[in-house]
Design an enzyme around this catalytic site. Structure first.
Site, PDB file in Angstrom:
ATOM      1  N   SER A 143       1.768  -5.294  -8.179  1.00  0.00           N
ATOM      2  CA  SER A 143       0.850  -6.426  -8.109  1.00  0.00           C
ATOM      3  C   SER A 143       1.542  -7.631  -8.734  1.00  0.00           C
ATOM      4  O   SER A 143       2.496  -7.460  -9.509  1.00  0.00           O
ATOM      5  CB  SER A 143      -0.404  -6.090  -8.934  1.00  0.00           C
ATOM      6  OG  SER A 143      -1.179  -7.244  -9.180  1.00  0.00           O
ATOM      7  N   TYR A 156      -5.059  -2.591 -16.355  1.00  0.00           N
ATOM      8  CA  TYR A 156      -4.420  -2.835 -15.047  1.00  0.00           C
ATOM      9  C   TYR A 156      -3.067  -3.522 -15.230  1.00  0.00           C
ATOM     10  O   TYR A 156      -2.055  -3.111 -14.652  1.00  0.00           O
ATOM     11  CB  TYR A 156      -5.351  -3.702 -14.194  1.00  0.00           C
ATOM     12  CG  TYR A 156      -4.937  -3.879 -12.757  1.00  0.00           C
ATOM     13  CD1 TYR A 156      -5.282  -2.933 -11.787  1.00  0.00           C
ATOM     14  CD2 TYR A 156      -4.217  -4.999 -12.348  1.00  0.00           C
ATOM     15  CE1 TYR A 156      -4.912  -3.107 -10.459  1.00  0.00           C
ATOM     16  CE2 TYR A 156      -3.844  -5.171 -11.025  1.00  0.00           C
ATOM     17  CZ  TYR A 156      -4.198  -4.227 -10.081  1.00  0.00           C
ATOM     18  OH  TYR A 156      -3.839  -4.399  -8.756  1.00  0.00           O
TER      19      TYR A 156
HETATM   20  P1  NAD Z   1      -8.868   0.002  -2.269  1.00  0.00           P
HETATM   21  O1  NAD Z   1      -9.934   0.230  -3.273  1.00  0.00           O
HETATM   22  O2  NAD Z   1      -9.234  -0.589  -0.940  1.00  0.00           O
HETATM   23  O3  NAD Z   1      -8.047   1.344  -2.013  1.00  0.00           O
HETATM   24  C1  NAD Z   1      -7.653   2.178  -3.075  1.00  0.00           C
HETATM   25  C2  NAD Z   1      -7.266   3.527  -2.530  1.00  0.00           C
HETATM   26  O4  NAD Z   1      -6.918   4.385  -3.645  1.00  0.00           O
HETATM   27  C3  NAD Z   1      -8.394   4.237  -1.778  1.00  0.00           C
HETATM   28  O5  NAD Z   1      -7.870   4.934  -0.675  1.00  0.00           O
HETATM   29  C4  NAD Z   1      -8.931   5.218  -2.825  1.00  0.00           C
HETATM   30  O6  NAD Z   1      -9.584   6.345  -2.258  1.00  0.00           O
HETATM   31  C5  NAD Z   1      -7.650   5.595  -3.507  1.00  0.00           C
HETATM   32  N1  NAD Z   1      -7.873   6.218  -4.812  1.00  0.00           N
HETATM   33  C6  NAD Z   1      -8.568   5.730  -5.885  1.00  0.00           C
HETATM   34  N2  NAD Z   1      -8.573   6.647  -6.877  1.00  0.00           N
HETATM   35  C7  NAD Z   1      -7.862   7.713  -6.437  1.00  0.00           C
HETATM   36  C8  NAD Z   1      -7.514   8.966  -7.006  1.00  0.00           C
HETATM   37  N3  NAD Z   1      -7.891   9.323  -8.245  1.00  0.00           N
HETATM   38  N4  NAD Z   1      -6.779   9.824  -6.254  1.00  0.00           N
HETATM   39  C9  NAD Z   1      -6.397   9.500  -4.988  1.00  0.00           C
HETATM   40  N5  NAD Z   1      -6.698   8.323  -4.400  1.00  0.00           N
HETATM   41  C10 NAD Z   1      -7.427   7.440  -5.127  1.00  0.00           C
HETATM   42  O7  NAD Z   1      -7.787  -0.922  -3.017  1.00  0.00           O
HETATM   43  P2  NAD Z   1      -6.595  -1.847  -2.486  1.00  0.00           P
HETATM   44  O8  NAD Z   1      -6.948  -3.245  -2.809  1.00  0.00           O
HETATM   45  O9  NAD Z   1      -6.201  -1.480  -1.115  1.00  0.00           O
HETATM   46  O10 NAD Z   1      -5.447  -1.436  -3.527  1.00  0.00           O
HETATM   47  C11 NAD Z   1      -4.317  -0.649  -3.180  1.00  0.00           C
HETATM   48  C12 NAD Z   1      -3.207  -0.913  -4.188  1.00  0.00           C
HETATM   49  O11 NAD Z   1      -2.813  -2.283  -4.127  1.00  0.00           O
HETATM   50  C13 NAD Z   1      -3.627  -0.663  -5.646  1.00  0.00           C
HETATM   51  O12 NAD Z   1      -2.571  -0.058  -6.351  1.00  0.00           O
HETATM   52  C14 NAD Z   1      -3.900  -2.065  -6.165  1.00  0.00           C
HETATM   53  O13 NAD Z   1      -3.733  -2.149  -7.548  1.00  0.00           O
HETATM   54  C15 NAD Z   1      -2.833  -2.845  -5.413  1.00  0.00           C
HETATM   55  N6  NAD Z   1      -3.103  -4.280  -5.322  1.00  0.00           N
HETATM   56  C16 NAD Z   1      -4.247  -4.747  -4.743  1.00  0.00           C
HETATM   57  C17 NAD Z   1      -4.447  -6.119  -4.690  1.00  0.00           C
HETATM   58  C18 NAD Z   1      -5.675  -6.696  -4.063  1.00  0.00           C
HETATM   59  O14 NAD Z   1      -5.888  -7.913  -4.232  1.00  0.00           O
HETATM   60  N7  NAD Z   1      -6.496  -5.940  -3.347  1.00  0.00           N
HETATM   61  C19 NAD Z   1      -3.511  -6.998  -5.214  1.00  0.00           C
HETATM   62  C20 NAD Z   1      -2.365  -6.493  -5.788  1.00  0.00           C
HETATM   63  C21 NAD Z   1      -2.169  -5.125  -5.833  1.00  0.00           C
END
Ligand code: NAD
Length: 261
Positions: A143, A156
């Site tokens: 991130s 985080y």
């Molecule tokens: P999301 O909530 O849409 O998806 C998260 C995924 O992780 C889901 O498939 C969920 O089922 C899975 N998950 C959660 N806990 C779990 C566990 N204990 N075991 C297995 N799977 C688990 O979130 P997203 O926004 O798509 O985030 C994905 C990644 O990108 C994360 O690491 C997040 O930190 C990172 N990220 C997101 C953003 C953003 O703005 N959305 C920005 C930077 C980084």
């Protein structure tokens, strides 16, 4: 860019960015092991639809990223059922927003486990397989918070900075094994994770949800645009390709200029 014949495991790929990267890699010809939580019927429908759309094998394993033995099982099942683990994408992640003095201990533990320790466990399990086959790609969805901080996100930001450190160490250790390890660092992406955060941040700061989007989330992004899931998918495909063989240990922002400031 073709990834035909390669096999990828993507944690947290039942939603958001992980699901988008699964689609991008599958459409580049890569077989996919999906992982993540959600409604079983929906996961199965999405799995079958992606296999049909891309014409590749798409499997699912519901390993919980807080459980090291289930994480090892995910890697071993991918190797057994798809035939190899060529590409490992550590993407599963959760968020929690709170003042440090009120931050629930169990939320700290869960974020460190899922957002940081799970990557150690997957990499530890996949590395011997990648070394043996003489090729591998490890991509971690970190991130912008791997590079800079924001208030109220202690767990985080700590976890994502930890991922950046892990990536650099693994990149150095595996540099001569034809295996690369990198981090993709998006700014804000409109996924369920961020939608939940908008409400939580509004509460923590005592402002409206509209103000959170305008003055908190996109305030940091000079382009004033959310990062698109498709763009992250395209970057993951590129990092998985042979053309990216000398990109190693890189912490790559895709954040509209946020961390340039
Ligand atoms: P999301 O909530 O849409 O998806 C998260 C995924 O992780 C889901 O498939 C969920 O089922 C899975 N998950 C959660 N806990 C779990 C566990 N204990 N075991 C297995 N799977 C688990 O979130 P997203 O926004 O798509 O985030 C994905 C990644 O990108 C994360 O690491 C997040 O930190 C990172 N990220 C997101 C953003 C953003 O703005 N959305 C920005 C930077 C980084």
């Amino acid at each position: 860019m073709s990834l035909s014949g390669k096999n990828a495991v993507i944690t947290g790929s039942t939603s958001g960015i992980g699901q988008g990267m699964a689609r991008a890699l599958a459409n580049a010809g890569c077989n996919i092991m999906l992982n993540g939580f959600g409604d079983a019927d929906e996961i199965e429908a999405d799995r079958a639809a992606l296999a049909q759309e891309a014409g590749v094998k798409v499997l699912y394993n519901g390993a919980d990223m807080t459980k090291p033995e289930e994480i090892d099982g995910l890697i071993q099942q991918t190797n057994a059922d798809l035939g190899s683990v060529d590409i490992l994408i550590n993407n599963a992640g959760i968020q929690y927003v709170s003042k440090i003095e009120e931050f629930p201990i169990e939320k700290w533990d869960a974020i460190i486990a899922i957002n940081l320790s799970a990557s150690f466990h997957t990499i530890r399990a996949a590395t011997p397989l990648m070394k043996e086959q003489g090729w591998g790609r490890i991509i971690n969805l970190a991130s912008a918070h791997a590079l800079v901080a924001s208030p109220f996100k202690s767990a985080y930001v700590a976890a994502k900075h930890g991922v950046a450190g892990l990536v650099k160490v693994v990149a150095l250790e595996l540099a001569q094994d034809n295996i690369t390890c990198n981090a993709i660092c998006p700014g804000y992406v409109k996924t369920p994770l961020v939608e939940g955060q908008i409400a939580d941040t509004a509460k923590a700061r005592g402002i409206s949800e509209e103000e959170v989007v305008k003055n908190v989330l996109l305030a940091a992004q000079p382009t004033k645009k959310f990062t698109q899931i498709e763009d992250i998918g395209a970057l993951a495909v590129f990092l998985s390709s042979d053309a990216a063989e000398n990109i190693n240990g890189s912490i790559i922002p895709i954040d509209g200029g946020w961390t340039a400031q």
